[in-house]
Structure formats: C-alpha cells, structure tokens
Design a protein around this motif. Structure first.
Motif, short mmCIF file in Angstrom:
data_model
loop_
_atom_site.label_atom_id
_atom_site.label_comp_id
_atom_site.label_asym_id
_atom_site.label_seq_id
_atom_site.Cartn_x
_atom_site.Cartn_y
_atom_site.Cartn_z
N ALA A 288 10.56 -3.29 -38.77
CA ALA A 288 10.61 -4.69 -39.21
C ALA A 288 11.53 -5.49 -38.30
O ALA A 288 12.35 -4.92 -37.58
N GLN A 292 14.51 -10.63 -40.70
CA GLN A 292 13.75 -10.78 -41.95
C GLN A 292 14.17 -9.72 -42.97
O GLN A 292 14.35 -10.01 -44.14
N GLY B 237 5.34 -2.44 -43.48
CA GLY B 237 4.65 -3.31 -44.42
C GLY B 237 5.50 -4.47 -44.89
O GLY B 237 6.31 -5.00 -44.12
N ASP B 238 5.36 -4.84 -46.17
CA ASP B 238 6.04 -6.00 -46.73
C ASP B 238 7.56 -5.78 -46.79
O ASP B 238 8.03 -4.72 -47.21
N VAL B 239 8.30 -6.79 -46.37
CA VAL B 239 9.76 -6.69 -46.28
C VAL B 239 10.39 -6.38 -47.63
O VAL B 239 11.26 -5.51 -47.75
N ASP B 241 9.03 -4.98 -50.32
CA ASP B 241 8.68 -3.62 -50.74
C ASP B 241 9.52 -2.59 -50.01
O ASP B 241 10.00 -1.61 -50.60
#
Lengths: 303, 258
Positions: A288, A292, B237-239, B241
């Motif tokens: 990531a 963020q 994936g989603d931050v 989660d």
C-alpha cells in the motif's frame, strides 16, 4: 584450495566481523592463513599461520602500506582466494590488492553457488552468479552473510614489516554522534523510509509510533535528506535494534538497513513495491501507499 | 585544477527487473534511467569545489555506455560541470569492473587531472571497485566512503564513514581520487537557466575500442531474482480492511497492542 583471510582491527580492537571470515572459509573448504594488522595482545584463537604486522607502526588505516603487507603474505602462501569483509576497510583495500595481482575481484559475496559466487545487485532486489576467470581471486563477503566461527588453537606467527603510504596521512577518529534517542531499548519502532516522500510527511509516521507507544526510526536516505535526525537512524551506520515490533514504512530494505533491524521479533513492512527486499524478512507485508495506509492504521490503533 | 567526475546511469531501483535474453543482466525494456545516486554527490562536491576555487577549476564529467547515458551527462553539465565525455559502448553492462576502470584510466592518464571524484559504488552493480582501481592504475592517492570533504593549500581533508557511525579523518595530496558516500552534501537540482546554458557545453564522444585493451577478469554467469523465503503474510486490497487485518495479526502474534 587455500584462502588468505584478512582480519580487521580498529581503535585498538580486533573486530568481531573478522570471525565471519572463518565461517566463510569453512564453507569454501581447504586450508587457510590469516593476516592481521593489529596487536599481538589480541589474536584470534586459530591454529594456522598468522601474518602479523603491528598497527602501532603500520597504522590502522594506511591502505597503501596494508596492501604491501598483504602482497608479501600472498607471495609466501600463494592462496587461491584473498578474502576481506565487505566493510569500509575491506572495500577500500581489496581493489588495491586485486589490481596489483591482476586478479578478479568479486564484491559482497553472500553465498557459494555452482562453481561461482552469489552476490546481490540492483539494491538487493536481484542476484548474480559471478565467476572469476583468473587463477587467484579477491573476495569481499557481505557482513552478516556467513556465521561467525571461533576455530580455536594457537597461531604460528610470522611477522611482516613494510614502509610507504602514498602521501596519505590518517589524522584520527571522530566518535559517533551522541544519541539523544536510545532505540536499542525501544519495544516498538516505527521507521520512516524514502517512500514517505517528503519531510512534511514524517509526522504521519511519528503519529503511528506514538499510538503504538514506540519510538520513531528512520532509514539512511531520510536522514541524509535531513527529514529526521541522525540519532533516529537504524542500520549499519546508525543503531542496531531488536524491538518486539518493527514497522518499516516506505523502506525498500537496503542491506545496510536490514542489518540494523532484522533481529526484531516481529516485522511489518508497508510498501507500494511488492518486490522490495524488505518483503523477504517481513512477517507481514502490507502492499500500500504509506501515506494512505499509515493514517488509517493509526486511527484504528488509537481508537 | 583539473577535475574529473565519473558517473554512471542506472535504472530506477523501484523498477521490476527482468533478465535479458542471455540471462546475465537486466533487460533495458520498460526501465526508466537516472544518474547513479552516489555519483550525484560526486558531481555536487566537484561543483562546490569550483565555487570555492573559481575559474582555477575545470570540471570534466565522464560516463561509459550506450547513447541513453547522455541524459546523465547532461544533468551533470546542468549541475555545473564544464564539459562531458561520452565513452560510447552499447555493451558496457557486460564489462567487469576491471575493464570499466581500465577504460577510465586510459582516458585520464595523459590529461593531467589533479582530482577525480567517483561514487562509492553503483546502485545496480554495487561492486565498489571501479574508483579505487582507477586510482591504483594511475598511481593516485585514494580514499573512499567520503561523508566530509575540504580542500585547502593543495591538501584534501576527507572524512570517511566507518561502521557504527564512527568517522575516520584522512589528509591526502593531489593527484588523488576520492569515492563519495550518500549524505556527503546536498546535490542541487539543475535550474532552468543552467539547463539552457548546459546545452552549449562541449560533449565529446569516444568509441570504447579506442580506450579498452583489457580482457575481463570475471564473468556474470547468471542474473536472477532471489529465492522467495516465504512465510510472511502479504496483505493487499482496501486500506481499511488491511488495517483491521494487521491489528488482528498484531494482537495475536505480539503483545504490543493491549
């Protein structure tokens, strides 16, 4: 097969990294001989030939003269390999010896592999197998890549003397900067790397460190850029740490950084690059953008 | 004072590296190239020395490689070097450090350079050999791993970075070669006026065959990614989660979250 191992001595002490040369030589197999520009009071327990020159006379850093001493030992032993640690002493001295012998040099060896030497490249993301084409070769081994070994025994000392220095004068040592932050005692360290992007983003990382009750650490590029004080630097030229939890934020994982933190009990890496070398040692890799992910994590931890 | 700065162009280290057809180095396709980070410090230190010495200093920047490396030379010119030398070699990546050093030394040997700056190492190959080997071939005094540099009355005072944050201070006389460590200075960004000015600066091209008369002493048998050790958990994936999952893992595996 015979290897001449070049020990390191600094500020009056035989360096522990010298013992990794024995670990490497054990994997290589065959005979060994040792060379040390140091002091007789501090010899490793080793039962083979040891070429000794006095650091009080020859200097601890006098590469041109040390090169001449090594060439004398090479002439007597005719080794297949002349082995250094890949350190500020070894990488400075090895190419001088190799050039005089017109021998191949393989730098920062991490392993032995099918008739060649394995080395890292591309910022430790890739590997190469390198094969010398000369009968004699100079090697430097990566610090920490081979286990330290204590061979035991009493060395057969052969003294060496040389003169010279090629117009260079060693003035002295400057001690490491005083550490206002002792990271070695921290249970949790959250470190900022280049992936943080700019100085203004460092507080985002510091906030996670606070939320976890830990200290802020940093990788070298972040310190060099002046985003974080040197006293927070983790790695070979900073502090070596072993916290319960280490969170690496936007740190690719250069070997010098890994050497400073790989003994942490649990390692979390947050990185956009799934192939970054830090992923190799991380218990959890979060793929990531740091800017963020970290605020989202901080908010949930603080809750 | 004649100064030579040796620079290399390397891929962005964030790139994904794929082996070339021969499997001995990376394929250039899809890679973005830039000046080796260590060399930026070398260029900056030379430019600062010229600011100190004024017109008494003359800065030549040199690089070896295919035509794309001219971009790295142009950057060095825009940072303040006076002239550039491109040693044209499409196969530079296949040469070993011994050959690269031989090329540089062959170029430098009759030019009367007083001081040569190089990076400590390249980011892609990382041998840390070329600078020291050039010095050895030229008979120059040499020290490495600089995090401090000063020049006065013909004497260089160099601060070397040692392990554990300790530094070693060395004095040496020219002709000398020094290799630069990260953090030696703060490399400048070329300004637009300086980029414009640099377009008029001299750029000489020399075919590598004119300078290279040495065989390689070492060969790369294979270029490959490291074996994945595995064991680590990868979250994607989603931050939000991922943050939840990570907290659950930390609660299970560590005692730092109570």
């Amino acid at each position: 097969m015979k290897a001449l191992l070049i020990c390191e001595y600094r500020e009056g002490k035989l360096l522990d990294s010298s013992f990794e040369l024995f670990g490497f030589a054990a994997q290589l197999g065959g005979e060994t001989a040792l060379l040390l520009v140091g002091a007789e009071a501090q010899l490793p327990a080793y039962g083979g030939p040891l070429y000794l020159a006095d650091a009080a006379e020859c200097g601890e850093y006098n590469p041109d003269l040390h090169k001449q001493l090594i060439l004398q030992a090479v002439a007597k032993e005719n080794p297949d390999y002349i082995v250094f640690v890949h350190s500020s002493y070894g990488w400075d001295l090895a190419p001088r010896v190799a050039a005089r012998l017109k021998a191949a040099q393989v730098s920062e060896v991490i392993g032995l592999t099918d008739g060649g030497f394995e080395v890292g490249c591309c910022n430790a993301k890739m590997r190469r197998t390198v094969k010398p084409t000369t009968a004699q070769a100079v090697l430097t081994i990566q610090a920490g890549a081979f286990p330290a070994q204590q061979p035991g025994g009493t060395p057969q000392i052969q003294r060496l003397v040389a003169e010279g220095g090629n117009g260079m004068e060693f003035v002295g040592y400057e001690p490491a900067e005083a550490k206002d932050v002792d990271l070695t005692r921290a249970e949790v360290i959250v470190s900022a790397g280049r992936g943080v992007g700019k100085k203004e983003n460092v507080p985002v990382i510091a906030a996670l460190a606070r939320a976890l009750g830990g200290e802020l650490g940093a990788s070298r590029p972040v310190v060099d850029a002046g985003w974080v004080e040197h006293s927070h630097q983790v790695g070979t030229t900073g502090q070596t740490v072993s916290p319960k939890l280490y969170v690496a934020c936007g740190i690719s994982g250069a070997i010098q950084h890994l050497a400073g933190m790989k003994k942490a009990d649990f390692i979390v890496a947050i990185n956009k690059d799934k192939d970054a070398p830090i992923g190799e040692i991380a218990d959890v890799l979060v793929v990531a953008d740091v800017l963020q992910f970290v605020p989202a994590l901080t908010a949930k931890v603080a809750r | 004072m004649k100064i030579l700065i040796c620079v290399k162009q390397v891929p962005d280290m964030e790139s994904r590296f794929k082996p070339d057809n021969a499997g001995v180095w990376f394929s250039d396709t899809d890679l973005a190239f830039r000046m080796n980070e260590y060399d930026e410090y070398a260029v900056e230190q030379a430019v600062q020395l010229r600011e100190q010495l004024g017109d008494a200093a003359d800065l030549t920047v040199l690089s070896i490689g295919p035509d794309r490396i001219v971009e790295a030379l142009k950057k060095a010119l825009a940072m303040g070097c006076d002239r550039a030398v491109h040693i044209q070699d499409p196969a530079a990546a296949l040469k070993d450090p011994w050959q690269i050093a031989a090329i540089i030394a062959a170029f430098a040997k009759d030019k009367g350079f007083d001081l040569i700056f190089t990076g400590l190492q390249s980011q892609d190959r990382g041998s840390a050999q070329v600078g020291v080997t050039v010095a050895e071939r030229l008979g120059f005094a040499c020290t490495t791993t600089l995090v401090g540099f000063a020049f006065a009355d013909g004497v260089i005072t160099a601060k070397r970075e040692l392990e554990g944050g300790v530094k070693g201070v060395v004095k040496l006389r020219t002709p000398a070669l020094v290799t630069c460590q990260l953090g030696l200075n703060v490399p400048r960004y070329p300004t637009l006026p300086n980029i414009m000015k640099s377009k008029k600066k001299e750029l000489v091209t020399i075919p590598v065959a004119d300078l290279l008369h040495e065989e390689a002493l070492a060969v790369t048998a294979r270029f490959y990614p490291p074996a994945k050790k595995g064991g680590g958990i990868v979250l994607e994936g989603d931050v939000g989660d991922m943050a939840e999952k990570l907290i659950a893992i930390l609660k299970e595996k560590t005692n730092v979250l109570r």
